[in-house]
Design a protein around this motif. Structure first.
Motif, mmCIF file in Angstrom:
data_model
loop_
_atom_site.group_PDB
_atom_site.id
_atom_site.type_symbol
_atom_site.label_atom_id
_atom_site.label_comp_id
_atom_site.label_asym_id
_atom_site.label_seq_id
_atom_site.Cartn_x
_atom_site.Cartn_y
_atom_site.Cartn_z
ATOM 1 N N ARG A 65 0.804 -1.226 0.000
ATOM 2 C CA ARG A 65 0.000 0.000 0.000
ATOM 3 C C ARG A 65 0.839 1.280 0.000
ATOM 4 O O ARG A 65 0.493 2.230 -0.713
ATOM 5 C CB ARG A 65 -0.975 -0.023 1.185
ATOM 6 C CG ARG A 65 -2.085 0.995 1.012
ATOM 7 C CD ARG A 65 -3.256 0.781 1.947
ATOM 8 N NE ARG A 65 -3.926 -0.477 1.623
ATOM 9 C CZ ARG A 65 -4.202 -1.416 2.516
ATOM 10 N NH1 ARG A 65 -3.893 -1.264 3.765
ATOM 11 N NH2 ARG A 65 -4.813 -2.526 2.152
ATOM 12 N N LYS A 91 1.766 2.127 -3.589
ATOM 13 C CA LYS A 91 0.611 2.614 -4.353
ATOM 14 C C LYS A 91 0.284 4.046 -3.950
ATOM 15 O O LYS A 91 0.054 4.906 -4.805
ATOM 16 C CB LYS A 91 -0.599 1.718 -4.131
ATOM 17 C CG LYS A 91 -1.838 2.169 -4.884
ATOM 18 C CD LYS A 91 -3.041 1.332 -4.511
ATOM 19 C CE LYS A 91 -4.288 1.699 -5.260
ATOM 20 N NZ LYS A 91 -4.663 3.082 -5.234
ATOM 21 N N GLU A 92 0.276 4.315 -2.648
ATOM 22 C CA GLU A 92 -0.045 5.666 -2.171
ATOM 23 C C GLU A 92 0.997 6.689 -2.616
ATOM 24 O O GLU A 92 0.649 7.810 -2.990
ATOM 25 C CB GLU A 92 -0.188 5.657 -0.651
ATOM 26 C CG GLU A 92 -1.427 4.917 -0.184
ATOM 27 C CD GLU A 92 -1.478 4.700 1.313
ATOM 28 O OE1 GLU A 92 -0.517 5.077 2.025
ATOM 29 O OE2 GLU A 92 -2.480 4.125 1.771
ATOM 30 N N GLU A 100 0.332 7.400 -6.291
ATOM 31 C CA GLU A 100 -0.854 8.245 -6.456
ATOM 32 C C GLU A 100 -0.582 9.685 -6.017
ATOM 33 O O GLU A 100 -1.007 10.631 -6.679
ATOM 34 C CB GLU A 100 -2.038 7.662 -5.664
ATOM 35 C CG GLU A 100 -2.486 6.292 -6.127
ATOM 36 C CD GLU A 100 -3.014 6.251 -7.557
ATOM 37 O OE1 GLU A 100 -3.549 7.270 -8.031
ATOM 38 O OE2 GLU A 100 -2.873 5.194 -8.193
#
Length: 168
Positions: free
Chosen positions: A88, A91-92, A95
């Motif tokens: 995660r 991914k964060e 983004e």
């Protein structure tokens, strides 16, 4: 009397002209500094976005990565990758870097190239959800590296630099 009036008028015109020139020069210097600062900001943000994308792909290629994929709700035939707790942060970061890049870039071409770059990284991650890291199709990586090159060239163009030659 007339001579002193003319002398005073010439002095006044000189002061006004000198003040205007000084103000104009300061304004030009401020504009150059402002442009330089924004150029540095764009370069830093785009560099961080590139690095986040690289870390994202590196995580995807980790043999211990746990990735699942589900069909995209708005794009038939496309999968959306989802990561476990260890993935995660990658991914964060991707983004957040993607959002920051869209915030500071000026040209639509740069944003389009960034969108393509992120989509290609997600494509690799979605493929990894069902395949081992060694079995991901080479075409997915080819698309990713082309998208990265296009993004780099879009950023270089935005920064006023020449395009990088295509890698063989």
């Amino acid at each position: 009397m007339t001579a002193s009036f003319v002398t005073g008028l010439v002095a006044l015109v000189g002061v006004v002209l000198g003040g205007w020139l000084s103000l104009h020069n300061q304004d030009r210097m401020w504009q150059r500094e402002h442009t330089r600062q924004w150029r540095d900001i764009r370069l830093s943000v785009c560099n961080e976005f590139l690095a986040a994308n690289r870390r994202y792909v590196a995580y995807v290629l980790d043999p211990n990565a746990s990735i699942t994929a589900v069909p995209h709700p708005r794009e038939p035939g496309r999968l959306m990758p989802f990561f476990n707790e260890s993935g995660r942060p990658y991914k964060e970061a991707l983004e957040a870097g993607f959002t920051a890049m869209r915030l500071v870039t000026q040209r639509p071409e740069t944003v389009r190239a960034g969108v393509s770059f992120v989509n290609c990284a997600r494509e690799v991650a979605a493929a990894r959800a069902t395949l081992s890291e060694a079995d991901i199709p080479s075409q997915a990586f080819e698309h990713l590296w082309i998208a990265e090159q296009n993004f780099i060239n879009a950023v270089r163009s935005e920064l006023g630099l020449q395009e990088m030659p295509r890698q063989p």
